[in-house]
Design a protein around this motif. Structure first.
Motif, PDB file in Angstrom:
ATOM      1  N   MET A   1     -21.998   8.229   3.536  1.00  0.00           N
ATOM      2  CA  MET A   1     -20.718   8.948   2.839  1.00  0.00           C
ATOM      3  C   MET A   1     -19.745   7.913   1.982  1.00  0.00           C
ATOM      4  N   HIS A   2     -19.569   8.089   0.989  1.00  0.00           N
ATOM      5  CA  HIS A   2     -18.485   7.011   0.246  1.00  0.00           C
ATOM      6  C   HIS A   2     -16.884   6.817   1.216  1.00  0.00           C
ATOM      7  N   GLU A   3     -16.678   7.709   1.342  1.00  0.00           N
ATOM      8  CA  GLU A   3     -15.241   7.732   2.259  1.00  0.00           C
ATOM      9  C   GLU A   3     -15.491   7.113   3.485  1.00  0.00           C
ATOM     10  N   MET A   4     -16.532   7.115   4.080  1.00  0.00           N
ATOM     11  CA  MET A   4     -16.959   6.183   5.420  1.00  0.00           C
ATOM     12  C   MET A   4     -16.923   4.705   5.018  1.00  0.00           C
ATOM     13  N   ILE A  33      -3.750   5.008  -3.520  1.00  0.00           N
ATOM     14  CA  ILE A  33      -5.115   5.595  -4.053  1.00  0.00           C
ATOM     15  C   ILE A  33      -4.718   6.145  -5.063  1.00  0.00           C
ATOM     16  N   GLY A  34      -5.439   5.786  -6.421  1.00  0.00           N
ATOM     17  CA  GLY A  34      -5.322   6.386  -7.574  1.00  0.00           C
ATOM     18  C   GLY A  34      -5.854   7.939  -7.643  1.00  0.00           C
ATOM     19  N   GLU A  35      -5.483   8.418  -8.643  1.00  0.00           N
ATOM     20  CA  GLU A  35      -5.764  10.005  -8.914  1.00  0.00           C
ATOM     21  C   GLU A  35      -7.226   9.813  -9.285  1.00  0.00           C
ATOM     22  N   MET A  36      -7.738   8.786  -9.971  1.00  0.00           N
ATOM     23  CA  MET A  36      -9.006   8.494 -10.533  1.00  0.00           C
ATOM     24  C   MET A  36      -9.650   7.645  -9.616  1.00  0.00           C
ATOM     25  N   ALA A  37      -9.478   7.334  -8.281  1.00  0.00           N
ATOM     26  CA  ALA A  37     -10.202   6.410  -7.674  1.00  0.00           C
ATOM     27  C   ALA A  37     -11.434   7.085  -6.950  1.00  0.00           C
ATOM     28  N   GLY A  38     -11.433   8.470  -7.299  1.00  0.00           N
ATOM     29  CA  GLY A  38     -12.723   9.180  -6.632  1.00  0.00           C
ATOM     30  C   GLY A  38     -12.677   9.448  -5.076  1.00  0.00           C
ATOM     31  N   VAL A  39     -11.561   9.418  -4.537  1.00  0.00           N
ATOM     32  CA  VAL A  39     -11.430   9.572  -2.721  1.00  0.00           C
ATOM     33  C   VAL A  39     -10.978  10.847  -2.546  1.00  0.00           C
ATOM     34  N   GLU A  40     -11.770  11.403  -1.652  1.00  0.00           N
ATOM     35  CA  GLU A  40     -11.398  12.702  -1.303  1.00  0.00           C
ATOM     36  C   GLU A  40     -10.264  12.238  -0.117  1.00  0.00           C
ATOM     37  N   GLU A  41      -8.911  12.775  -0.075  1.00  0.00           N
ATOM     38  CA  GLU A  41      -8.086  12.097   0.981  1.00  0.00           C
ATOM     39  C   GLU A  41      -8.549  12.835   2.259  1.00  0.00           C
ATOM     40  N   ASP A  42      -8.836  14.057   2.405  1.00  0.00           N
ATOM     41  CA  ASP A  42      -8.879  14.695   3.492  1.00  0.00           C
ATOM     42  C   ASP A  42     -10.510  14.185   4.041  1.00  0.00           C
ATOM     43  N   ALA A  43     -11.261  13.600   3.359  1.00  0.00           N
ATOM     44  CA  ALA A  43     -12.575  13.358   3.824  1.00  0.00           C
ATOM     45  C   ALA A  43     -12.465  11.678   4.444  1.00  0.00           C
ATOM     46  N   LEU A  44     -11.440  11.256   3.792  1.00  0.00           N
ATOM     47  CA  LEU A  44     -11.238   9.766   4.088  1.00  0.00           C
ATOM     48  C   LEU A  44     -10.431   9.759   5.566  1.00  0.00           C
ATOM     49  N   ARG A  66      -0.577   8.460  -3.628  1.00  0.00           N
ATOM     50  CA  ARG A  66      -1.305   8.871  -4.780  1.00  0.00           C
ATOM     51  C   ARG A  66      -0.605   8.192  -5.914  1.00  0.00           C
ATOM     52  N   MET A  67      -1.611   7.559  -6.824  1.00  0.00           N
ATOM     53  CA  MET A  67      -0.753   6.990  -7.984  1.00  0.00           C
ATOM     54  C   MET A  67      -1.334   7.935  -9.046  1.00  0.00           C
ATOM     55  N   VAL A  99      -4.364   2.313 -17.270  1.00  0.00           N
ATOM     56  CA  VAL A  99      -3.512   1.065 -16.868  1.00  0.00           C
ATOM     57  C   VAL A  99      -3.447   1.537 -15.197  1.00  0.00           C
ATOM     58  N   SER A 100      -3.245   2.457 -14.819  1.00  0.00           N
ATOM     59  CA  SER A 100      -3.323   2.781 -13.547  1.00  0.00           C
ATOM     60  C   SER A 100      -3.882   4.030 -13.126  1.00  0.00           C
ATOM     61  N   GLY A 101      -4.424   4.199 -11.846  1.00  0.00           N
ATOM     62  CA  GLY A 101      -4.679   5.614 -11.462  1.00  0.00           C
ATOM     63  C   GLY A 101      -6.266   5.310 -10.751  1.00  0.00           C
ATOM     64  N   ARG A 102      -6.735   3.885 -10.944  1.00  0.00           N
ATOM     65  CA  ARG A 102      -7.940   3.880 -10.206  1.00  0.00           C
ATOM     66  C   ARG A 102      -8.037   2.883  -8.897  1.00  0.00           C
ATOM     67  N   GLU A 103      -6.643   2.653  -8.692  1.00  0.00           N
ATOM     68  CA  GLU A 103      -6.498   1.654  -7.526  1.00  0.00           C
ATOM     69  C   GLU A 103      -6.914   1.951  -6.249  1.00  0.00           C
ATOM     70  N   LEU A 104      -7.227   1.376  -5.541  1.00  0.00           N
ATOM     71  CA  LEU A 104      -7.646   1.788  -4.053  1.00  0.00           C
ATOM     72  C   LEU A 104      -7.272   0.552  -3.285  1.00  0.00           C
ATOM     73  N   ARG A 105      -6.139   0.579  -2.418  1.00  0.00           N
ATOM     74  CA  ARG A 105      -5.955  -0.645  -1.734  1.00  0.00           C
ATOM     75  C   ARG A 105      -5.024  -0.298  -0.487  1.00  0.00           C
ATOM     76  N   VAL A 106      -5.072  -1.453   0.450  1.00  0.00           N
ATOM     77  CA  VAL A 106      -3.930  -1.038   1.503  1.00  0.00           C
ATOM     78  C   VAL A 106      -2.792  -1.855   1.105  1.00  0.00           C
ATOM     79  N   GLU A 107      -1.816  -1.258   1.063  1.00  0.00           N
ATOM     80  CA  GLU A 107      -0.473  -1.713   0.569  1.00  0.00           C
ATOM     81  C   GLU A 107       0.402  -2.328   1.782  1.00  0.00           C
ATOM     82  N   TYR A 108       0.347  -1.619   2.877  1.00  0.00           N
ATOM     83  CA  TYR A 108       1.169  -2.337   3.819  1.00  0.00           C
ATOM     84  C   TYR A 108       0.563  -2.097   5.179  1.00  0.00           C
ATOM     85  N   LEU A 109       0.953  -2.817   6.236  1.00  0.00           N
ATOM     86  CA  LEU A 109       0.251  -2.435   7.636  1.00  0.00           C
ATOM     87  C   LEU A 109       1.610  -2.637   8.680  1.00  0.00           C
ATOM     88  N   GLU A 110       1.721  -1.772   9.524  1.00  0.00           N
ATOM     89  CA  GLU A 110       2.852  -1.905  10.770  1.00  0.00           C
ATOM     90  C   GLU A 110       1.778  -1.972  11.802  1.00  0.00           C
TER      91      GLU A 110
END
Ligand SMILES: [Zn+2]
Length: 112
Positions: A1-4, A33-44, A66-67, A99-110
């Motif tokens: 699975m992609h989200e895995m 996570i951009g709207e167009m990143a193709g990531v299902e939030e629940d699955a992730l 979400r962006m 110009v935005s909406g495809r991003e998928l990245r870790v923004e910060y960690l605590e």
């Protein structure tokens, strides 16, 4: 699975940072996570929570931001949020480039 695969990537990044900071517990992971990143939030979330069992991120909270999808016109530089896959510039009829909406990245960690 992609989200895995994505969840594994996130966990790897978190582990790497924790090792560098000599931390043994990650408390929160901020994702962008951009709207167009193709990531299902629940699955992730589901993949992530099963993946982190027994790791230092076991109790980490996933904070997902979400962006919106934003395009900019090639011809006149007009920028707008893209809705209903309409990539036509309302000002000049030119084509909007994403110009935005495809991003998928870790923004910060605590961590502790
Ligand atoms: Zn335009």
């Amino acid at each position: 699975m992609h989200e895995m695969a994505i969840a594994e990537g996130i966990l790897d990044i978190a582990k790497e940072h924790a090792a560098r900071e000599k931390s043994d517990r990650i408390t929160k992971i901020g994702l962008l996570i951009g709207e167009m990143a193709g990531v299902e939030e629940d699955a992730l979330r589901f993949c992530f929570s099963s993946l982190v069992q027994g790791t230092l991120a076991e109790e980490a909270e996933l904070s997902i931001k979400r962006m919106p999808l934003v395009g900019r016109c090639d011809a006149c530089d007009y920028e707008k949020q893209i809705e209903n896959y309409n990539f036509i510039c309302p000002k000049c009829g030119g084509g909007l480039a994403v110009v935005s909406g495809r991003e998928l990245r870790v923004e910060y960690l605590e961590m502790d």
